[in-house]
Design a protein around this motif. Sequence first.
Motif, PDB file in Angstrom:
ATOM      1  N   LYS A 217       0.842  -1.212   0.000  1.00 27.64           N
ATOM      2  CA  LYS A 217       0.000   0.000   0.000  1.00 27.64           C
ATOM      3  C   LYS A 217       0.873   1.257   0.000  1.00 27.64           C
ATOM      4  CE  LYS A 217      -1.973  -1.324   3.899  1.00 27.64           C
ATOM      5  NZ  LYS A 217      -1.373  -2.660   4.167  1.00 27.64           N
ATOM      6  N   THR A 218       1.831   1.278   0.926  1.00 27.68           N
ATOM      7  CA  THR A 218       2.699   2.450   1.041  1.00 27.68           C
ATOM      8  C   THR A 218       3.613   2.583  -0.178  1.00 27.68           C
ATOM      9  OG1 THR A 218       2.591   2.277   3.434  1.00 27.68           O
ATOM     10  CG2 THR A 218       4.404   3.560   2.553  1.00 27.68           C
ATOM     11  N   GLN A 219       4.036   1.450  -0.727  1.00 29.29           N
ATOM     12  CA  GLN A 219       4.912   1.498  -1.915  1.00 29.29           C
ATOM     13  C   GLN A 219       4.157   2.090  -3.111  1.00 29.29           C
ATOM     14  OE1 GLN A 219       8.183   0.822  -1.620  1.00 29.29           O
ATOM     15  NE2 GLN A 219       7.635   0.539   0.528  1.00 29.29           N
ATOM     16  N   THR A 246       0.227   9.149   8.416  1.00 31.46           N
ATOM     17  CA  THR A 246      -0.282   9.004   9.789  1.00 31.46           C
ATOM     18  C   THR A 246       0.527   7.952  10.551  1.00 31.46           C
ATOM     19  OG1 THR A 246      -1.860   7.217   9.399  1.00 31.46           O
ATOM     20  CG2 THR A 246      -2.594   9.448   8.885  1.00 31.46           C
ATOM     21  N   GLU A 247       1.352   7.190   9.823  1.00 35.49           N
ATOM     22  CA  GLU A 247       2.041   6.071  10.477  1.00 35.49           C
ATOM     23  C   GLU A 247       3.545   6.247  10.571  1.00 35.49           C
ATOM     24  OE1 GLU A 247       0.664   2.791   8.043  1.00 35.49           O
ATOM     25  OE2 GLU A 247      -1.057   2.537   9.371  1.00 35.49           O
ATOM     26  N   GLY A 248       4.046   7.356  10.024  1.00 34.44           N
ATOM     27  CA  GLY A 248       5.489   7.579  10.058  1.00 34.44           C
ATOM     28  C   GLY A 248       6.250   6.654   9.121  1.00 34.44           C
ATOM     29  N   THR A 249       5.629   6.276   7.992  1.00 36.44           N
ATOM     30  CA  THR A 249       6.310   5.339   7.091  1.00 36.44           C
ATOM     31  C   THR A 249       6.701   5.980   5.756  1.00 36.44           C
ATOM     32  OG1 THR A 249       4.136   4.533   6.394  1.00 36.44           O
ATOM     33  CG2 THR A 249       5.305   3.201   8.020  1.00 36.44           C
ATOM     34  N   PHE A 250       6.575   7.303   5.649  1.00 30.22           N
ATOM     35  CA  PHE A 250       7.027   7.959   4.416  1.00 30.22           C
ATOM     36  C   PHE A 250       8.559   7.930   4.382  1.00 30.22           C
ATOM     37  CE2 PHE A 250       8.471  11.797   2.155  1.00 30.22           C
ATOM     38  CZ  PHE A 250       7.926  11.535   0.919  1.00 30.22           C
ATOM     39  N   VAL A 305      -3.462   9.677   1.723  1.00 31.17           N
ATOM     40  CA  VAL A 305      -3.658   9.590   3.175  1.00 31.17           C
ATOM     41  C   VAL A 305      -3.284   8.156   3.570  1.00 31.17           C
ATOM     42  CG1 VAL A 305      -5.226   9.883   5.124  1.00 31.17           C
ATOM     43  CG2 VAL A 305      -5.542  11.272   3.078  1.00 31.17           C
ATOM     44  N   ASP A 306      -2.126   8.002   4.192  1.00 28.37           N
ATOM     45  CA  ASP A 306      -1.583   6.670   4.518  1.00 28.37           C
ATOM     46  C   ASP A 306      -1.333   6.600   6.022  1.00 28.37           C
ATOM     47  OD1 ASP A 306      -0.442   4.171   4.267  1.00 28.37           O
ATOM     48  OD2 ASP A 306       1.538   4.931   3.753  1.00 28.37           O
ATOM     49  N   SER A 307      -2.152   5.935   6.809  1.00 27.30           N
ATOM     50  CA  SER A 307      -3.401   5.306   6.432  1.00 27.30           C
ATOM     51  C   SER A 307      -4.615   6.110   6.903  1.00 27.30           C
ATOM     52  CB  SER A 307      -3.471   3.922   7.076  1.00 27.30           C
ATOM     53  OG  SER A 307      -3.739   4.048   8.461  1.00 27.30           O
TER      54      SER A 307
HETATM   55 MG    MG Z   1       2.083   1.155   4.897  1.00 27.79          MG
END
Ligand code: MG
Length: 418
Positions: A217-219, A246-250, A305-307
């Motif tokens: 999803k993030t990729q 929102t998850e700090g995964t950028f 918007v992730d997530s």
């Molecule tokens: Mg993700």
Amino acid sequence: MAKASEVGNGGQSAIGQPYYCQECKRNHTKGKIYKEHLNFAKFESEKEESIEDESESNDMAQEDSDILEEEEEIVTEMDDEEFHNEIEEDEDFDEEILALDNNNSDCVDAVKKLPGVGEATLKKLIKAGFGSLESIAYTPPSIIQEESGLGDKTTAKLIKASMEKLNIGFKSAEDVWEHRRNIARITTGSQELDNLFGGGIETGCVIEFFGEFRTGKTQIAHMLCVNVQLPKEDGGLSGNALYIDTEGTFRPERIIQMAEGLDLDHKKVLKNIVFGRAYNSDHQVLLIKEATNLIREKNIKLIIVDSLIGHFRSEYVGRGTLANRQQTINTHLHDLLRLTDIFPELCIIVTNQVQSKPDVFYGNPTVAAGGNIVAHGSTIRVYLRKGKGEQRVAKMIDAPHLPEGEAIFSITENGIVD
Ligand code: MG
Ligand code: GTP
């Protein structure tokens, strides 16, 4: 954006409970988006002094804000000219409006020409993010009133006039077809995945990717932030991206790898991605509410918007908070959908987690989190699952015009490929 990221959060207090906001020195209710705070985030420096005086006690501050609201109502009823004198002293504010005015002079001009819009009303509208006919026509009156401080009669007149100007009403299916035929799309990088969407990710709607952890999803979100910047002939929109994390995964590292895979200057690509870290659900909602002016100013064509509901799930705990949670998610989704009405060439991607269905013994035991509210809010829904190695499988779950189907793609160092 930077200003918004500094706003107080009340992250520890329970839903529905009042808490004291350190930033604007007022009481807020957890789980509600608060008008004072929106104003605060935008005009922090401007209001700093007066807010400090007000902050002697919470109660006093609350009283003051009530009075302030009353005054706003009265001012709304005044003639533009009377109000004009008061506002003209506010130089910072004028500069801000001027900057906006220069960036979207066509849109602002159209608003200026609406009957009854004087300088004061125009400033209030722009300040609240209503600097185009579309933003006025598509927003519910209560929200325009709340955010701009205009009275109900003025708001109703403005909406009616904007709708007339935009020719909103019934149209023939042929016109709708003409519009849909020319809809802009962004390539995912994988031909198969593009085909699943009927030729790339379409604009003007909210698309949800849901699936378990590590399903990509993030990729995909990262890849689209790069691809949206490509020229139209290469599958992009020559536009920029807004990434709400929102998850700090950028990871900018991944953006650099993906940009290099496409022979793009990674510095430029990074510069064209506006990043906002949402620290809690209230903050997430606030960032989207503030996005309208930003979209125009920065030529944003893609919002990530992730997530979508990660914060909501962790903050609203227990059955008692469910109704409240769903209501807030619903409003948030409608804020997102409205942006696609206002900006038809905008694509919104939300990611969503899955939760397990303990009663399922055969078939897929997982279901997208957020329930029916999220399912009905997003226009197109795609389920992701793991395949062999780098492979991932995307399944079209729900789309108004696309058949159910599957596509296989891979996640590589350079991003999404076939
Ligand atoms: Mg993700
Ligand atoms: P959650 O956010 O945890 O729900 O998962 P997600 O669906 O967002 O997962 P994400 O998109 O972050 O996918 C992570 C996976 O992408 C990793 O487990 C890797 O398999 C793959 N991945 C990430 N970076 C690379 C890379 O540089 N090369 C390759 N080949 N794969 C990568």
